[in-house]
Design a protein around this motif. Sequence first.
Motif, PDB file in Angstrom:
ATOM      1  N   TYR A   1      47.191  71.296  43.018  1.00 30.45           N
ATOM      2  CA  TYR A   1      47.490  72.741  42.472  1.00 30.45           C
ATOM      3  C   TYR A   1      47.288  72.990  41.055  1.00 30.45           C
ATOM      4  O   TYR A   1      47.889  72.324  40.130  1.00 30.45           O
ATOM      5  CB  TYR A   1      49.004  72.871  42.946  1.00 30.45           C
ATOM      6  CG  TYR A   1      49.373  74.546  42.643  1.00 30.45           C
ATOM      7  CD1 TYR A   1      49.062  75.558  43.392  1.00 30.45           C
ATOM      8  CD2 TYR A   1      50.354  74.440  41.478  1.00 30.45           C
ATOM      9  CE1 TYR A   1      49.644  76.727  43.022  1.00 30.45           C
ATOM     10  CE2 TYR A   1      51.032  75.934  41.451  1.00 30.45           C
ATOM     11  CZ  TYR A   1      50.498  76.959  41.888  1.00 30.45           C
ATOM     12  OH  TYR A   1      50.891  78.171  41.588  1.00 30.45           O
TER      13      TYR A   1
ATOM     14  N   TYR B   1      58.132  70.032  48.031  1.00 35.98           N
ATOM     15  CA  TYR B   1      59.002  68.953  48.445  1.00 35.98           C
ATOM     16  C   TYR B   1      60.179  69.408  49.052  1.00 35.98           C
ATOM     17  O   TYR B   1      60.777  68.876  50.196  1.00 35.98           O
ATOM     18  CB  TYR B   1      59.292  68.017  47.398  1.00 35.98           C
ATOM     19  CG  TYR B   1      60.208  66.703  47.876  1.00 35.98           C
ATOM     20  CD1 TYR B   1      59.744  65.672  48.430  1.00 35.98           C
ATOM     21  CD2 TYR B   1      61.637  66.829  47.767  1.00 35.98           C
ATOM     22  CE1 TYR B   1      60.492  64.819  49.070  1.00 35.98           C
ATOM     23  CE2 TYR B   1      62.243  65.800  48.147  1.00 35.98           C
ATOM     24  CZ  TYR B   1      61.898  64.731  48.878  1.00 35.98           C
ATOM     25  OH  TYR B   1      62.722  63.591  49.452  1.00 35.98           O
TER      26      TYR B   1
ATOM     27  N   ARG C   1      55.315  71.714  42.822  1.00 36.58           N
ATOM     28  CA  ARG C   1      55.416  70.341  43.876  1.00 36.58           C
ATOM     29  C   ARG C   1      56.817  70.204  44.108  1.00 36.58           C
ATOM     30  O   ARG C   1      57.059  69.627  45.127  1.00 36.58           O
ATOM     31  CB  ARG C   1      54.964  69.195  42.701  1.00 36.58           C
ATOM     32  CG  ARG C   1      54.934  67.828  43.557  1.00 36.58           C
ATOM     33  CD  ARG C   1      53.909  67.864  44.710  1.00 36.58           C
ATOM     34  NE  ARG C   1      53.907  66.845  45.514  1.00 36.58           N
ATOM     35  CZ  ARG C   1      54.674  66.793  46.671  1.00 36.58           C
ATOM     36  NH1 ARG C   1      55.531  67.637  47.047  1.00 36.58           N
ATOM     37  NH2 ARG C   1      54.645  65.624  47.520  1.00 36.58           N
TER      38      ARG C   1
ATOM     39  N   ASP D   1      50.446  63.341  48.617  1.00 32.78           N
ATOM     40  CA  ASP D   1      49.647  62.966  47.235  1.00 32.78           C
ATOM     41  C   ASP D   1      50.310  61.793  46.852  1.00 32.78           C
ATOM     42  O   ASP D   1      51.304  61.432  46.950  1.00 32.78           O
ATOM     43  CB  ASP D   1      49.754  64.235  46.271  1.00 32.78           C
ATOM     44  CG  ASP D   1      51.142  64.725  46.056  1.00 32.78           C
ATOM     45  OD1 ASP D   1      51.953  64.383  47.078  1.00 32.78           O
ATOM     46  OD2 ASP D   1      51.680  64.901  44.768  1.00 32.78           O
TER      47      ASP D   1
ATOM     48  N   PHE E   1      48.307  65.637  42.814  1.00 37.32           N
ATOM     49  CA  PHE E   1      48.355  66.948  43.290  1.00 37.32           C
ATOM     50  C   PHE E   1      47.488  67.781  42.731  1.00 37.32           C
ATOM     51  O   PHE E   1      47.469  67.767  41.442  1.00 37.32           O
ATOM     52  CB  PHE E   1      49.982  67.142  43.081  1.00 37.32           C
ATOM     53  CG  PHE E   1      50.507  68.487  43.289  1.00 37.32           C
ATOM     54  CD1 PHE E   1      50.317  69.072  44.615  1.00 37.32           C
ATOM     55  CD2 PHE E   1      51.199  69.494  42.488  1.00 37.32           C
ATOM     56  CE1 PHE E   1      50.738  70.317  45.013  1.00 37.32           C
ATOM     57  CE2 PHE E   1      51.604  70.383  42.823  1.00 37.32           C
ATOM     58  CZ  PHE E   1      51.438  71.035  44.326  1.00 37.32           C
TER      59      PHE E   1
ATOM     60  N   GLN F   1      52.616  73.815  37.702  1.00 30.96           N
ATOM     61  CA  GLN F   1      52.421  72.727  38.616  1.00 30.96           C
ATOM     62  C   GLN F   1      53.683  71.959  39.006  1.00 30.96           C
ATOM     63  O   GLN F   1      53.748  71.550  40.258  1.00 30.96           O
ATOM     64  CB  GLN F   1      51.192  71.812  37.843  1.00 30.96           C
ATOM     65  CG  GLN F   1      50.504  70.979  38.792  1.00 30.96           C
ATOM     66  CD  GLN F   1      49.373  70.105  37.844  1.00 30.96           C
ATOM     67  OE1 GLN F   1      49.580  69.714  36.916  1.00 30.96           O
ATOM     68  NE2 GLN F   1      48.299  70.492  38.494  1.00 30.96           N
ATOM     69  N   TYR F   2      54.366  71.548  38.034  1.00 30.52           N
ATOM     70  CA  TYR F   2      55.557  70.585  38.455  1.00 30.52           C
ATOM     71  C   TYR F   2      56.703  71.477  39.381  1.00 30.52           C
ATOM     72  O   TYR F   2      56.860  70.897  40.206  1.00 30.52           O
ATOM     73  CB  TYR F   2      56.146  70.418  37.022  1.00 30.52           C
ATOM     74  CG  TYR F   2      57.571  69.916  37.223  1.00 30.52           C
ATOM     75  CD1 TYR F   2      58.046  68.868  37.855  1.00 30.52           C
ATOM     76  CD2 TYR F   2      58.826  70.615  36.968  1.00 30.52           C
ATOM     77  CE1 TYR F   2      59.179  67.977  37.968  1.00 30.52           C
ATOM     78  CE2 TYR F   2      59.901  70.204  37.039  1.00 30.52           C
ATOM     79  CZ  TYR F   2      60.149  69.042  37.583  1.00 30.52           C
ATOM     80  OH  TYR F   2      61.548  68.600  37.565  1.00 30.52           O
TER      81      TYR F   2
ATOM     82  N   ILE G   1      58.366  62.836  40.776  1.00 27.09           N
ATOM     83  CA  ILE G   1      57.686  64.012  40.525  1.00 27.09           C
ATOM     84  C   ILE G   1      57.775  64.418  39.073  1.00 27.09           C
ATOM     85  O   ILE G   1      57.096  64.838  38.440  1.00 27.09           O
ATOM     86  CB  ILE G   1      58.203  65.197  41.455  1.00 27.09           C
ATOM     87  CG1 ILE G   1      57.737  64.964  43.066  1.00 27.09           C
ATOM     88  CG2 ILE G   1      57.506  66.547  40.892  1.00 27.09           C
ATOM     89  CD1 ILE G   1      58.176  65.696  43.864  1.00 27.09           C
TER      90      ILE G   1
END
Length: 286
Positions: A155, A265, A261, A273, A153, A257-258, A222
């Motif tokens: 981002y 989702y 993601r 990814d 990922f 970032q987490y 994730i």
Amino acid sequence: MSEFWSKKVQSSELLYYSRLEKFNDENKNLWFRLLHVRKNLKILEVGCGGGLFTNMIKKYYPSCEVYGIDLDENHIKFARNECKKQNLKVNYQVADIKNLPFKDESFDLVFSHTVVEHLPFDDFIKEQKRVLKTGGKLVIMRVDMIKKNDQPFMYLEDEVNSVYGEMVFGDRPKVGSYLEEPNLTMQKLNKYRFKNIKFNYDRILYYMPDCAENKKIALNQIERNYKVKLYFALSSLDNAQNGEKLREKLLNLLKKQYEKRVEIYNSGEKIFDFQSSLLITISAKK
């Protein structure tokens, strides 16, 4: 005995979660097959780190008698705590692979993961062969760090890498000095008179949330991925001379970032990814 690895190379948390990301409830059967685990075995892991492998074995094969040793005191302390949390019974000891505190021919299975590349082969193998029962199984695992096939990922990835680029380190510890091609390891096992020497390459696809069976598994992937990045960051910041200056910036980037993601989702958008590892497994019989 030592705190070198947990202080200078990989913290107990980083080692545990990086292994948990790859070996977990979702893909356990593949790992158990490669490890040659079955009921009622007496099993030793050398270089057990935070105890992920040993705890997983005991969780799913409670009839096995499971032992884990590591030279690093912090890893063993972490392993014991995790074991207690999960209400498992695994025998953990601080011990040196070159001087194992067990009698000859004690174990049905002796295995290691990412250990063989860190010390001379004679030091690695002599004691393992001694404590392994005649007819018992030796399993050596490591990750092929060169043959990657990932699309992480991206981002904020440039911003994260920029922070790492600002870090200033003193002398870094040298590890992995004895890394070699699998056929050379197999040749050495043959010289030590091991039998039925076998080799496997397996691609472990451990992160692809958009193809997960359900939402819970996807979000677990994730989150595990985030924890590995987080503990890698914390370990790097602790060892960098200017780590305190960069700590808040890096940790905030990883958190964003987490969260991004998870947001993507949950929105239903699929970006596919993925991350994977190529696992090398060598097995042999004493």
